[in-house]
Design a protein around this motif. Structure first.
Motif, PDB file in Angstrom:
ATOM      1  N   ARG A   1       0.827  -1.207   0.000  1.00  0.00           N
ATOM      2  CA  ARG A   1       0.000   0.000   0.000  1.00  0.00           C
ATOM      3  C   ARG A   1       0.863   1.260   0.000  1.00  0.00           C
ATOM      4  NH1 ARG A   1      -4.222  -1.248   4.604  1.00  0.00           N
ATOM      5  NH2 ARG A   1      -4.920   0.852   4.181  1.00  0.00           N
ATOM      6  N   ARG A   2       1.981   1.231   0.740  1.00  0.00           N
ATOM      7  CA  ARG A   2       2.864   2.398   0.742  1.00  0.00           C
ATOM      8  C   ARG A   2       3.479   2.609  -0.643  1.00  0.00           C
ATOM      9  NH1 ARG A   2       3.063   6.275   4.685  1.00  0.00           N
ATOM     10  NH2 ARG A   2       5.275   6.589   4.293  1.00  0.00           N
ATOM     11  N   LEU A   3       3.920   1.502  -1.253  1.00  0.00           N
ATOM     12  CA  LEU A   3       4.577   1.623  -2.557  1.00  0.00           C
ATOM     13  C   LEU A   3       3.598   2.085  -3.622  1.00  0.00           C
ATOM     14  CD1 LEU A   3       7.101  -1.238  -3.257  1.00  0.00           C
ATOM     15  CD2 LEU A   3       7.382   1.184  -3.659  1.00  0.00           C
ATOM     16  N   LEU A   4       2.365   1.522  -3.573  1.00  0.00           N
ATOM     17  CA  LEU A   4       1.349   1.955  -4.534  1.00  0.00           C
ATOM     18  C   LEU A   4       1.104   3.443  -4.358  1.00  0.00           C
ATOM     19  CD1 LEU A   4      -1.402  -0.795  -4.614  1.00  0.00           C
ATOM     20  CD2 LEU A   4       0.249  -0.212  -6.353  1.00  0.00           C
ATOM     21  N   GLY A   5       1.043   3.882  -3.101  1.00  0.00           N
ATOM     22  CA  GLY A   5       0.859   5.304  -2.839  1.00  0.00           C
ATOM     23  C   GLY A   5       1.986   6.125  -3.430  1.00  0.00           C
ATOM     24  N   PHE A   6       3.210   5.630  -3.250  1.00  0.00           N
ATOM     25  CA  PHE A   6       4.381   6.343  -3.775  1.00  0.00           C
ATOM     26  C   PHE A   6       4.299   6.466  -5.292  1.00  0.00           C
ATOM     27  CE2 PHE A   6       8.716   5.994  -5.495  1.00  0.00           C
ATOM     28  CZ  PHE A   6       9.220   7.200  -5.034  1.00  0.00           C
ATOM     29  N   VAL A   7       3.969   5.346  -5.954  1.00  0.00           N
ATOM     30  CA  VAL A   7       3.913   5.366  -7.423  1.00  0.00           C
ATOM     31  C   VAL A   7       2.809   6.297  -7.898  1.00  0.00           C
ATOM     32  CG1 VAL A   7       3.490   3.955  -9.461  1.00  0.00           C
ATOM     33  CG2 VAL A   7       4.877   3.058  -7.616  1.00  0.00           C
ATOM     34  N   GLN A   8       1.665   6.292  -7.178  1.00  0.00           N
ATOM     35  CA  GLN A   8       0.528   7.076  -7.638  1.00  0.00           C
ATOM     36  C   GLN A   8       0.503   8.481  -7.015  1.00  0.00           C
ATOM     37  OE1 GLN A   8      -2.390   4.308  -6.436  1.00  0.00           O
ATOM     38  NE2 GLN A   8      -2.044   2.949  -8.185  1.00  0.00           N
ATOM     39  N   ALA A   9       1.643   8.920  -6.480  1.00  0.00           N
ATOM     40  CA  ALA A   9       1.780  10.279  -5.943  1.00  0.00           C
ATOM     41  C   ALA A   9       0.768  10.586  -4.857  1.00  0.00           C
ATOM     42  CB  ALA A   9       1.684  11.318  -7.064  1.00  0.00           C
ATOM     43  N   ARG A  10       0.593   9.653  -3.916  1.00  0.00           N
ATOM     44  CA  ARG A  10      -0.217   9.922  -2.722  1.00  0.00           C
ATOM     45  C   ARG A  10       0.511   9.274  -1.546  1.00  0.00           C
ATOM     46  NH1 ARG A  10      -3.187   5.229  -1.946  1.00  0.00           N
ATOM     47  NH2 ARG A  10      -3.037   3.830  -3.733  1.00  0.00           N
TER      48      ARG A  10
ATOM     49  N   PHE B   1       4.216  -4.091 -10.967  1.00  0.00           N
ATOM     50  CA  PHE B   1       3.258  -4.483 -12.012  1.00  0.00           C
ATOM     51  C   PHE B   1       1.889  -3.905 -11.703  1.00  0.00           C
ATOM     52  CE2 PHE B   1       4.691  -8.542 -14.366  1.00  0.00           C
ATOM     53  CZ  PHE B   1       5.842  -7.907 -14.730  1.00  0.00           C
ATOM     54  N   ARG B   2       1.461  -4.109 -10.435  1.00  0.00           N
ATOM     55  CA  ARG B   2       0.112  -3.698 -10.062  1.00  0.00           C
ATOM     56  C   ARG B   2      -0.050  -2.191 -10.195  1.00  0.00           C
ATOM     57  NH1 ARG B   2      -3.180  -4.762  -4.461  1.00  0.00           N
ATOM     58  NH2 ARG B   2      -4.903  -3.422  -5.013  1.00  0.00           N
ATOM     59  N   ALA B   3       1.031  -1.473  -9.903  1.00  0.00           N
ATOM     60  CA  ALA B   3       0.924  -0.025  -9.936  1.00  0.00           C
ATOM     61  C   ALA B   3       0.912   0.510 -11.360  1.00  0.00           C
ATOM     62  CB  ALA B   3       2.076   0.595  -9.154  1.00  0.00           C
ATOM     63  N   THR B   4       1.483  -0.220 -12.306  1.00  0.00           N
ATOM     64  CA  THR B   4       1.704   0.390 -13.617  1.00  0.00           C
ATOM     65  C   THR B   4       0.917  -0.223 -14.763  1.00  0.00           C
ATOM     66  OG1 THR B   4       3.697  -0.948 -13.697  1.00  0.00           O
ATOM     67  CG2 THR B   4       3.976   1.355 -13.190  1.00  0.00           C
ATOM     68  N   PHE B   5       0.406  -1.458 -14.620  1.00  0.00           N
ATOM     69  CA  PHE B   5      -0.261  -2.071 -15.769  1.00  0.00           C
ATOM     70  C   PHE B   5      -1.775  -2.003 -15.632  1.00  0.00           C
ATOM     71  CE2 PHE B   5       3.680  -4.638 -16.533  1.00  0.00           C
ATOM     72  CZ  PHE B   5       3.928  -4.080 -17.764  1.00  0.00           C
ATOM     73  N   PRO B   6      -2.485  -1.679 -16.718  1.00  0.00           N
ATOM     74  CA  PRO B   6      -3.940  -1.806 -16.707  1.00  0.00           C
ATOM     75  C   PRO B   6      -4.339  -3.277 -16.906  1.00  0.00           C
ATOM     76  CG  PRO B   6      -3.239  -0.990 -18.829  1.00  0.00           C
ATOM     77  CD  PRO B   6      -2.000  -1.146 -18.001  1.00  0.00           C
ATOM     78  N   ARG B   7      -5.557  -3.599 -16.523  1.00  0.00           N
ATOM     79  CA  ARG B   7      -6.018  -4.984 -16.601  1.00  0.00           C
ATOM     80  C   ARG B   7      -6.222  -5.435 -18.054  1.00  0.00           C
ATOM     81  NH1 ARG B   7     -10.819  -4.503 -13.900  1.00  0.00           N
ATOM     82  NH2 ARG B   7      -9.606  -4.389 -12.005  1.00  0.00           N
ATOM     83  N   PHE B   8      -5.937  -6.717 -18.310  1.00  0.00           N
ATOM     84  CA  PHE B   8      -6.209  -7.280 -19.632  1.00  0.00           C
ATOM     85  C   PHE B   8      -7.704  -7.506 -19.815  1.00  0.00           C
ATOM     86  CE2 PHE B   8      -1.766  -8.827 -19.604  1.00  0.00           C
ATOM     87  CZ  PHE B   8      -1.414  -8.366 -20.855  1.00  0.00           C
ATOM     88  N   ARG B   9      -8.128  -7.481 -21.086  1.00  0.00           N
ATOM     89  CA  ARG B   9      -9.481  -7.942 -21.393  1.00  0.00           C
ATOM     90  C   ARG B   9      -9.425  -9.461 -21.448  1.00  0.00           C
ATOM     91  NH1 ARG B   9      -9.989  -4.941 -26.150  1.00  0.00           N
ATOM     92  NH2 ARG B   9      -9.846  -6.925 -27.200  1.00  0.00           N
ATOM     93  N   PHE B  10     -10.604 -10.135 -21.323  1.00  0.00           N
ATOM     94  CA  PHE B  10     -10.553 -11.589 -21.211  1.00  0.00           C
ATOM     95  C   PHE B  10     -10.004 -12.242 -22.478  1.00  0.00           C
ATOM     96  CE2 PHE B  10     -12.083 -15.911 -20.608  1.00  0.00           C
ATOM     97  CZ  PHE B  10     -11.635 -16.100 -19.323  1.00  0.00           C
TER      98      PHE B  10
END
Lengths: 382, 167
Positions: free
Chosen positions: A34-43, A303-312
């Protein structure tokens, strides 16, 4: 030594120690993520409870324990309770098989087919998700469970095939022997570059992590398979997911990055060197191992912070049309080179490493930044 | 001694869950019981000192095939099956045939079953299984692969026909 001590008590003690350490890491990973995601997303991320928000690790379980445990009215009761518990058993059992440091001290159970047993146990983790999704008696949950089943079956194949090259090079299914082989030659990452890439992508898909988190796609399925789960049951799902992530990172480290060793061509910190150093050597090996594993855990979060989800359909295309043929080609090439190396007496790993480097160089060359002219038709497509 | 305890426990588990597969009304429960039965069977392989086969048993059957089974069962939503028996004759023939098969199986097993293990070490590691599979049993192995290929072609044909009707 007393056989009971040798076969039952010591492995159990080792397993419990590994289990407690791993659960600690899993709990801490939640905060790190959660901290890292916050860091990547500027929060900021969680920073209120304790210094830097570190006590969040304790606050979250307490909250899960105290929340109301809701069972939906029309749920299939037994399956609903089994859903979160079933995936925990195989993911915890796997820690018996994983060598965390130089043998024999840091392996609870050394099996000569350890790789296969680990694969077998991790592949059964999906039942919890399917069961939970089905038993909740909710359309979104069922869709999540179905997606998870389809995704697992598709990505199990490249996951298994990508390991075959490693097994052919090292000639063993024993994780300890695979690590020793890498210390004596070279990290499998280099001769098996494509396999390592496929393995990492497939293991991200196996653990339902972004960009492959279709089973719990919040924007389409509310919460997917765990929509109807609250309190500790939900926490069990999360625990199983993070434990499975950690297992996969351990496998990646053991198969492709030389596990607890830090050696090339037999020089450096090989298993023998570490064993000669006694207890400090063992600790050093464990430290090296944990650093490598944590690196991959951070890549997961990245990965979680930077990639959008794939379509099925993209997910299925990637699995069946790209990764499986690539993995099969890798097996053929590796097999041919290893056999030629044995009969013509040259080092197969060197040839494969050069070939891998050439492929990466070519790909990077093609991806180099260029002044692009974006055609108007491309823009309207997006 | 402890081997006997483990064997009888898991043999009982395997038989009970196998019966549940046949007798339970809910197909999802049946599929899950089959998974449990497969796990008990894997324990049998471990007891026979063949952990390689045990791992394969779990990977192939519990890890892949049964997941697909569950997928299809859930997709078709076959949750509650309680239809009235409409064809008494077929039902009777089914029971009679199964009973005859069961009796015959028990008879031949008790008559011809191997009661003593052959002399020599029993090895079933990856190397031995691989060599046997690709030397002594290469013909059946290839026949199975052709069978699977036929199944794939059949599935493609079936889905392809439906596509044409739609368009």
């Amino acid at each position: 030594m007393n056989p009971w001590m040798h076969y039952l008590v010591w492995p159990l003690v080792k397993f419990l120690v590994a289990f407690i350490i791993v659960q600690g890491i899993v709990a801490a990973m939640n905060w790190v993520e959660r901290r890292l995601l916050g860091f990547v997303q500027a929060r900021l991320g969680p920073n209120r409870v304790g210094p830097k928000g570190l006590l969040q690790i304790i606050a979250d379980p307490v909250k899960f324990l105290l929340k109301e445990d809701i069972v939906p009215a029309n749920a299939e009761t037994i399956a609903y309770f089994l859903g979160p518990i079933l995936p925990l058993i195989p993911t915890f059992l796997v820690y018996c098989l994983i060598p965390f440091g130089p043998p024999p001290t840091f392996v609870a159970a050394r099996v000569n087919v350890a790789v296969l047993l680990v694969l077998a146990l991790t592949s059964t983790g999906v039942y919890g998700i399917i069961l939970g999704g089905w038993a909740s008696n909710n359309k979104y949950s069922l869709m999540g469970g179905l997606r998870s089943a389809a995704q697992m079956v598709s990505y199990e194949v490249p996951f298994g095939l990508s390991i075959v090259g490693v097994l052919m090079l090292s000639g063993s299914l024993d994780l300890v022997k695979i690590v020793n082989y890498q210390a004596d030659h070279i990290w499998n990452l280099f001769p098996q570059l494509i396999a390592a890439f496929i393995f990492f992508v497939a293991m991200t898909a196996e653990t339902n992590r972004t960009p492959f988190d279709l089973p719990e796609a919040d924007s389409e399925l509310v919460g997917g398979y765990h929509t109807e789960y609250s309190a500790m049951k939900f926490a069990f799902f999360m625990l199983a997911e993070y434990s499975a992530m950690l297992v996969n990172c351990c496998l990646m480290t053991l198969l492709f990055l030389g596990g607890w060793t830090l050696a090339i061509g037999g020089y450096g910190l090989t298993t023998q060197t570490l064993q000669h150093m006694g207890i400090p050597g063992g600790m050093l090996g464990v430290l090296i191992f944990i650093v490598k594993v944590m690196t991959f855990m951070l890549v997961y979060i990245w990965f979680r912070a930077t990639f959008p989800r794939f379509r099925f359909d993209q997910l299925m295309d990637l699995g069946w049309k790209w990764m499986i043929p690539l993995a099969l080609a890798n097996i053929v090439v590796t097999g041919v080179v290893v056999l030629l190396g044995q009969s013509l007496n040259f080092q197969g790993e060197v040839v494969l490493s050069i070939a891998g480097a050439a492929i990466v160089g070519y790909t990077l060359y093609n991806l180099r930044p260029r002044a692009k002219v974006v055609h108007a038709s491309r823009v309207s497509e997006v | 001694m402890i081997e006997y305890a483990v064997f009888f426990f898991f043999a009982a588990v395997a038989v009970i869950f196998a019966l549940m597969v046949v007798l339970h009304r809910n197909p999802v429960v049946g599929a899950l019981a089959l998974v449990a039965s497969f796990f008990a069977l894997a324990v049998m392989y471990v007891l026979l000192e063949a952990p390689f086969l045990a791992a394969l048993q779990v990977i192939v059957y519990a890890g892949a095939i049964m997941v697909l089974f569950l997928f299809v069962i859930m997709l078709l939503n076959l949750q509650k099956q309680s239809e009235e028996p409409t064809r008494p004759l077929q039902q009777f023939l089914g029971y009679a045939g199964s009973a005859a098969f069961g009796i015959g199986l028990v008879y031949y097993l008790s008559k011809y079953a191997v009661m003593e293990l052959p002399a020599g070490p029993f090895i079933a590691d990856a190397r031995t299984v691989g060599i046997r599979l690709f030397e002594a049993y290469i013909f059946p192995f290839e026949m199975v692969s052709i069978l699977l290929l036929a199944a794939i072609v059949g599935a493609l044909l079936l889905s392809g026909v439906r596509m044409e009707e739609r368009t």
